[in-house]
Design an enzyme around this catalytic site. Structure first.
Site, short mmCIF file in Angstrom:
data_model
loop_
_atom_site.label_atom_id
_atom_site.label_comp_id
_atom_site.label_asym_id
_atom_site.label_seq_id
_atom_site.Cartn_x
_atom_site.Cartn_y
_atom_site.Cartn_z
N ALA A 1 -3.51 -13.30 -3.16
CA ALA A 1 -4.55 -13.37 -2.11
C ALA A 1 -5.15 -11.98 -1.93
O ALA A 1 -5.20 -11.44 -0.83
CB ALA A 1 -3.97 -13.92 -0.81
N LEU A 2 -5.55 -11.41 -3.07
CA LEU A 2 -5.93 -10.00 -3.10
C LEU A 2 -7.24 -9.73 -2.38
O LEU A 2 -8.19 -10.50 -2.45
CB LEU A 2 -6.03 -9.53 -4.56
N GLY B 1 -7.98 -4.02 0.18
CA GLY B 1 -6.81 -3.14 0.32
C GLY B 1 -6.03 -3.11 -0.99
O GLY B 1 -5.71 -2.03 -1.51
N HIS B 2 -5.77 -4.28 -1.56
CA HIS B 2 -5.07 -4.33 -2.84
C HIS B 2 -5.91 -3.66 -3.94
O HIS B 2 -5.37 -2.95 -4.79
CB HIS B 2 -4.80 -5.78 -3.25
N GLU C 1 0.46 1.76 2.86
CA GLU C 1 1.08 2.28 4.08
C GLU C 1 0.93 1.32 5.26
O GLU C 1 1.51 1.53 6.31
CB GLU C 1 0.47 3.65 4.43
N SER D 1 -3.71 -10.28 3.86
CA SER D 1 -3.88 -11.65 3.36
C SER D 1 -3.73 -12.64 4.51
O SER D 1 -4.32 -13.72 4.50
CB SER D 1 -2.84 -11.94 2.28
P1 AMP Z 1 1.13 -8.06 -0.03
O1 AMP Z 1 0.51 -8.82 -1.13
O2 AMP Z 1 0.59 -8.36 1.30
O3 AMP Z 1 2.63 -8.07 -0.09
O4 AMP Z 1 0.72 -6.55 -0.28
C1 AMP Z 1 0.86 -5.94 -1.53
C2 AMP Z 1 0.67 -4.46 -1.35
O5 AMP Z 1 -0.62 -4.22 -0.81
C3 AMP Z 1 1.68 -3.87 -0.33
O6 AMP Z 1 2.12 -2.61 -0.82
C4 AMP Z 1 0.85 -3.72 0.91
O7 AMP Z 1 1.30 -2.70 1.76
C5 AMP Z 1 -0.51 -3.39 0.33
N1 AMP Z 1 -1.57 -3.68 1.29
C6 AMP Z 1 -1.78 -4.83 1.96
N2 AMP Z 1 -2.81 -4.70 2.82
C7 AMP Z 1 -3.26 -3.42 2.68
C8 AMP Z 1 -4.30 -2.67 3.30
N3 AMP Z 1 -5.10 -3.19 4.23
N4 AMP Z 1 -4.47 -1.38 2.92
C9 AMP Z 1 -3.67 -0.82 1.97
N5 AMP Z 1 -2.66 -1.49 1.35
C10 AMP Z 1 -2.47 -2.76 1.70
#
Ligand code: AMP
Length: 278
Positions: free
Chosen positions: A33-34, A37-38, A151, A189
């Site tokens: 669900a990129l 941020g990703h 972060e 996401s």
């Molecule tokens: P997730 O798929 O939500 O587990 O996130 C994967 C990576 O993306 C993790 O290291 C999160 O901290 C990072 N991440 C998620 N949202 C953001 C954001 N808004 N800004 C920066 N990194 C993010």
């Protein structure tokens, strides 16, 4: 960009690179669900070497099965985000590749920052055991030179850094500052699950961090954050100022303000440097 779905495909890719284990490079672990941020993490990884993105909705890190079931999944759109951000290899394994039946998967001992702060560890029991398990499995499969984490999940970065130092010291852990929408809300996401009212209230998290950053003492900052969260219509889980690295009580070193709150049935987290705020 190559898309790999199985361990056999991963092995073939490893052979293509003439390696004896893993793919090396810089990996970006995600649950898909990129969003932008990703994409920022992927661009940083691509600027450092061969970028390998991992997409896997890991069941062992969800403490609530409903949360796991309704977690957004969108591999085709994710592949497009990866391609545009400079990813070379997208590895989206099947559950049976990550957790093959009958093969015990190592669960590393948790570092104290995963068990003692009383933050995500208390409110999502079992979460960091699942995170450490899947990240270590991923590191053992991909053997990256570095891995990039956001972060936004501040405690997670500290946990993974401590776990990697113990179990995979060759992997450099890189943190990337939180990417936000224009109104300050951290991209997540889970924002896709918010109602209109919930999305509006979510601004309260970043506003709380902003207000806290101007307070002269941790206790006053914590009170202000709780006030702003409540007056925004959010259900407060925690609103604290902590040592940025250990997440124990603030001790005059670098500190971090961290909040967790419910917005119309969706749990959101955010954090910022303290003092200073966003
Ligand atoms: P997730 O798929 O939500 O587990 O996130 C994967 C990576 O993306 C993790 O290291 C999160 O901290 C990072 N991440 C998620 N949202 C953001 C954001 N808004 N800004 C920066 N990194 C993010």
């Amino acid at each position: 960009m190559r898309i790999l779905r199985t361990l056999a495909e991963l092995d073939a890719e490893r052979d293509r690179h003439g390696r004896s284990s893993g793919l090396g490079g810089v990996c970006v672990p995600t649950m898909g669900a990129l969003h932008e941020g990703h994409a920022t993490l992927i661009r940083l990884a691509a600027s450092r070497g061969r970028c390998v993105v991992w997409v896997f909705v890991n069941p062992t890190q969800f403490n609530d099965s409903r949360d796991f079931e309704r977690y957004p999944r969108s591999l085709d759109a994710d592949a497009e985000v990866c391609r545009r951000a400079g990813c070379e290899v997208l590895f989206a394994p099947r559950p049976q590749d990550v957790y093959p039946s009958g093969v015990p998967i190592e669960v590393p001992a948790l570092p104290s920052v995963a068990t003692e702060p009383g933050l995500e560890d208390r409110h999502r029991p079992g979460h960091f055991a699942g995170v450490c398990q899947v990240v270590l499995r991923l590191f053992r499969l991909l053997v990256p030179d570095a891995a990039v984490f956001g972060e936004k999940d501040w405690q997670q970065v500290q946990v993974v850094r401590a776990m990697a130092a113990e179990h995979m010291p060759g992997v450099d852990i890189l943190g990337v500052p939180t990417v936000r929408d224009a109104d300050g809300v951290a991209l997540s996401s889970r924002n896709a699950l918010l109602s209109l009212r919930g999305r509006f209230a979510a601004v309260g998290l970043s506003r709380a961090l902003e207000v806290a950053g101007r307070e002269p003492a941790p206790e006053a900052a914590e009170r202000s954050m709780a006030d702003v969260l409540r007056s925004s219509g959010l259900g407060v889980e925690y609103a604290v100022v902590r040592d940025a690295e250990t997440l124990g009580p603030p001790r005059g070193r670098t500190c971090r303000a961290l909040v967790a709150a419910w917005s119309d049935g969706v749990r959101l987290i955010d954090n910022a440097p303290w003092p200073g705020g966003l």
